[in-house]
Design an enzyme around this catalytic site. Structure first.
Site, PDB file in Angstrom:
ATOM      1  N   GLY A   7       0.857  -1.191   0.000  1.00  0.00           N
ATOM      2  CA  GLY A   7       0.000   0.000   0.000  1.00  0.00           C
ATOM      3  C   GLY A   7       0.881   1.225   0.000  1.00  0.00           C
ATOM      4  N   SER A   9       1.275   5.212  -0.091  1.00  0.00           N
ATOM      5  CA  SER A   9       0.610   6.514   0.065  1.00  0.00           C
ATOM      6  C   SER A   9       1.398   7.616  -0.621  1.00  0.00           C
ATOM      7  CB  SER A   9       0.508   6.843   1.550  1.00  0.00           C
ATOM      8  OG  SER A   9       1.811   6.881   2.094  1.00  0.00           O
ATOM      9  N   GLY A  10       2.656   7.309  -0.934  1.00  0.00           N
ATOM     10  CA  GLY A  10       3.537   8.348  -1.479  1.00  0.00           C
ATOM     11  C   GLY A  10       4.422   8.932  -0.394  1.00  0.00           C
ATOM     12  N   GLY A  11       4.306   8.419   0.832  1.00  0.00           N
ATOM     13  CA  GLY A  11       5.153   8.886   1.935  1.00  0.00           C
ATOM     14  C   GLY A  11       6.415   8.041   2.051  1.00  0.00           C
ATOM     15  N   VAL A  12       7.302   8.478   2.958  1.00  0.00           N
ATOM     16  CA  VAL A  12       8.587   7.783   3.090  1.00  0.00           C
ATOM     17  C   VAL A  12       8.402   6.384   3.680  1.00  0.00           C
ATOM     18  CG1 VAL A  12       9.091   8.849   5.347  1.00  0.00           C
ATOM     19  CG2 VAL A  12      10.958   7.977   3.940  1.00  0.00           C
ATOM     20  N   SER A  14       5.861   4.050   3.499  1.00  0.00           N
ATOM     21  CA  SER A  14       5.417   2.995   2.581  1.00  0.00           C
ATOM     22  C   SER A  14       6.413   2.817   1.430  1.00  0.00           C
ATOM     23  CB  SER A  14       4.008   3.267   2.055  1.00  0.00           C
ATOM     24  OG  SER A  14       3.861   4.579   1.616  1.00  0.00           O
ATOM     25  N   CYS A  94     -10.802   3.538   9.109  1.00  0.00           N
ATOM     26  CA  CYS A  94     -10.192   3.658   7.780  1.00  0.00           C
ATOM     27  C   CYS A  94      -9.270   2.464   7.514  1.00  0.00           C
ATOM     28  CB  CYS A  94      -9.421   4.975   7.703  1.00  0.00           C
ATOM     29  SG  CYS A  94      -8.750   5.322   6.075  1.00  0.00           S
ATOM     30  N   GLY A 119       3.339   0.576   5.442  1.00  0.00           N
ATOM     31  CA  GLY A 119       4.395   1.227   6.212  1.00  0.00           C
ATOM     32  C   GLY A 119       3.992   1.476   7.653  1.00  0.00           C
ATOM     33  N   CYS A 193      -5.317  12.751   8.178  1.00  0.00           N
ATOM     34  CA  CYS A 193      -5.214  13.264   6.810  1.00  0.00           C
ATOM     35  C   CYS A 193      -6.261  14.341   6.542  1.00  0.00           C
ATOM     36  CB  CYS A 193      -5.306  12.125   5.801  1.00  0.00           C
ATOM     37  SG  CYS A 193      -6.869  11.233   5.830  1.00  0.00           S
TER      38      CYS A 193
HETATM   39  N1  LIG Z   1      -3.797   6.119  -0.114  1.00  0.00           N
HETATM   40  C1  LIG Z   1      -3.161   5.013   0.277  1.00  0.00           C
HETATM   41  N2  LIG Z   1      -3.038   3.961  -0.563  1.00  0.00           N
HETATM   42  C2  LIG Z   1      -2.412   2.822  -0.200  1.00  0.00           C
HETATM   43  N3  LIG Z   1      -1.860   2.652   1.021  1.00  0.00           N
HETATM   44  C3  LIG Z   1      -1.953   3.659   1.898  1.00  0.00           C
HETATM   45  C4  LIG Z   1      -2.599   4.892   1.586  1.00  0.00           C
HETATM   46  N4  LIG Z   1      -2.523   5.695   2.672  1.00  0.00           N
HETATM   47  C5  LIG Z   1      -1.859   4.993   3.615  1.00  0.00           C
HETATM   48  N5  LIG Z   1      -1.516   3.774   3.172  1.00  0.00           N
HETATM   49  C6  LIG Z   1      -0.742   2.734   3.879  1.00  0.00           C
HETATM   50  O1  LIG Z   1      -0.975   2.842   5.275  1.00  0.00           O
HETATM   51  C7  LIG Z   1       0.264   3.122   5.947  1.00  0.00           C
HETATM   52  C8  LIG Z   1       0.030   4.031   7.129  1.00  0.00           C
HETATM   53  O2  LIG Z   1      -0.601   5.179   6.677  1.00  0.00           O
HETATM   54  P1  LIG Z   1      -0.444   6.583   7.402  1.00  0.00           P
HETATM   55  O3  LIG Z   1      -1.476   7.465   6.823  1.00  0.00           O
HETATM   56  O4  LIG Z   1      -0.384   6.357   8.854  1.00  0.00           O
HETATM   57  O5  LIG Z   1       0.912   7.089   6.800  1.00  0.00           O
HETATM   58  P2  LIG Z   1       2.355   7.334   7.325  1.00  0.00           P
HETATM   59  O6  LIG Z   1       2.661   6.633   8.618  1.00  0.00           O
HETATM   60  O7  LIG Z   1       2.587   8.789   7.243  1.00  0.00           O
HETATM   61  O8  LIG Z   1       3.143   6.523   6.197  1.00  0.00           O
HETATM   62  P3  LIG Z   1       3.709   7.055   4.823  1.00  0.00           P
HETATM   63  O9  LIG Z   1       5.002   7.733   5.182  1.00  0.00           O
HETATM   64  O10 LIG Z   1       3.897   5.838   4.004  1.00  0.00           O
HETATM   65  O11 LIG Z   1       2.678   8.000   4.257  1.00  0.00           O
HETATM   66  C9  LIG Z   1       1.170   3.711   4.897  1.00  0.00           C
HETATM   67  O12 LIG Z   1       2.524   3.518   5.216  1.00  0.00           O
HETATM   68  C10 LIG Z   1       0.746   2.961   3.651  1.00  0.00           C
HETATM   69  O13 LIG Z   1       1.384   1.703   3.561  1.00  0.00           O
END
Ligand SMILES: Nc1ncnc2c1ncn2[C@@H]1O[C@H](COP(=O)(O)OP(=O)(O)OP(=O)(O)O)[C@@H](O)[C@H]1O
EC number: 2.8.1.13
Length: 349
Positions: A7, A9-12, A14, A94, A119, A193
């Site tokens: 999954g 999200s485009g963050g570091v 994941s 969610c 992630g 978010c």
């Molecule tokens: N839109 C999305 N599509 C697919 N997977 C998602 C999405 N948003 C979140 N995830 C998954 O859920 C995890 C936890 O999401 P969270 O919103 O807590 O982000 P985060 O801890 O800031 O991680 P990241 O740095 O990857 O954004 C993410 O690491 C990712 O694997």
């Protein structure tokens, strides 16, 4: 080669999870859920960053449009909850119904894959004796997200992989930099978010709920002030009441039927016990007698000793060793034994 859907999200976090699995030799497929309607929402940018990471790793990228599910299960849930006088916790809902459920379904049906990595900072362990997937806190206590994962079913936990569960966040950034990921320096998300994309929860709710002025009263019904809508308030809130009083006043309850905010002193918002609904037992099966545990009644609260008394219909009664301040209907209560997450549910009253 073993296949895993990540999954993205485009963050570091994941991105790094995907890179770790890719370098371990898995066939990784990136999957981004398109969550929010509207241009310029965080998802649009996230999708492009996720696509970039897939290009960099040379892996396939899928985008699944799930905006309708997000709207019903998260936006409507929040708006209805706040207008009904509760403070819902959207993240666990969610994770279960928007992220893991649909991702697992898509992976199984469309990609012939049974494993979903994210992630998230948490750890899973299969216990062959009890035949249960158990959930544990992350090694990095400060990043631990197990609280938000309490509602995952055994089926979803069986499919889930958390490559970052044993890492410190500093390790994640270091690994991301070592792999040269374009997201390595991307700033941390600081809040929900929806709060990030709207500026505040109040700003988000004001898009959906018209002002509905009413009275702020004490427990005797004496009018102390006015409010613009009970959705602007949460249990335990002290700031922003706009009432001058000799002692600090806190919101002690929200009366949706009569459109009133009820305030009182700190003792009136401190309770020895509460009921929890929609309980999900994770690392153990539902016990038949009371158990001792440490409970968190909100994400960042300190775990506190509690007796968990099982009730009928997936409910429990929590009896705290020390009365707790600002127990908030709609938030999750999640109880642990050490690092092991035993179960959790939604605070009712
Ligand atoms: N839109 C999305 N599509 C697919 N997977 C998602 C999405 N948003 C979140 N995830 C998954 O859920 C995890 C936890 O999401 P969270 O919103 O807590 O982000 P985060 O801890 O800031 O991680 P990241 O740095 O990857 O954004 C993410 O690491 C990712 O694997």
């Amino acid at each position: 080669m073993q296949k895993v859907v990540v999954g993205l999200s485009g963050g570091v976090d994941s991105s790094t999870a995907a890179a770790i699995l890719h370098h371990q030799g898995y066939e990784v497929i990136g999957l981004t859920l398109w969550l929010m309607k509207g241009k310029g929402q965080c998802c649009s940018e996230g999708m492009i960053d996720a696509a970039d990471i897939c290009e960099q790793l040379g892996i396939r990228h899928e985008v699944v449009d799930i905006r309708d599910v997000f709207e019903t299960n998260i936006i409507d849930y929040l708006v209805n909850g706040y207008s009904g006088g509760i403070t819902p916790l959207p993240c666990s809902e969610c994770n279960k119904t928007v992220k893991f459920g649909p991702m697992v379904q898509y992976a199984r049906e469309k990609l012939e894959c049974d494993r979903i990595a994210t992630g998230h900072y948490a750890q899973i362990n299969y216990d062959p004796d009890t035949r249960r997937y158990q959930l544990f806190r992350a090694a990095d206590r400060n990043k631990d997200q197990s609280y938000f994962l309490y509602d995952l079913s055994q089926d979803l936990l069986a499919a889930a992989v958390f490559p970052l569960g044993e890492l410190q966040k500093t390790d994640t950034r270091r690994i991301a930099a070592e792999y040269g990921l374009t997201t390595a320096d991307k700033p941390e998300s600081q809040d929900l978010c929806l709060v990030e994309s709207n500026g505040s929860m109040r700003a988000f709710l004001d898009k959906y709920l018209a002002p509905k002025p009413g009275d702020i009263v004490d427990t005797n019904g004496k009018i102390l002030g006015q409010h613009e809508g009970i959705h602007h308030y949460t249990i335990g809130q002290r700031k922003g009441l706009g009432i001058a009083a000799p002692e600090p006043l806190y919101v002690i309850s929200l009366d949706a039927v009569n459109n009133k905010v009820i305030v009182g002193d700190r003792t009136q918002v401190t309770q020895p016990e509460c009921t929890v609904n929609r309980v999900n037992w994770v690392s153990i099966t539902e016990p038949s007698t009371p158990i001792r545990a440490q409970v968190q009644i909100r994400y960042r609260s300190t775990p506190t000793p509690v007796t968990v008394i099982p009730l009928e219909n997936s409910r429990v009664r929590l009896v705290f060793d020390e009365p707790q301040f600002s127990i908030t209907p709609g938030q999750a209560a999640v109880w642990y034994e050490g690092d092991k997450l035993l179960g959790g549910g939604i605070i009712h009253q």
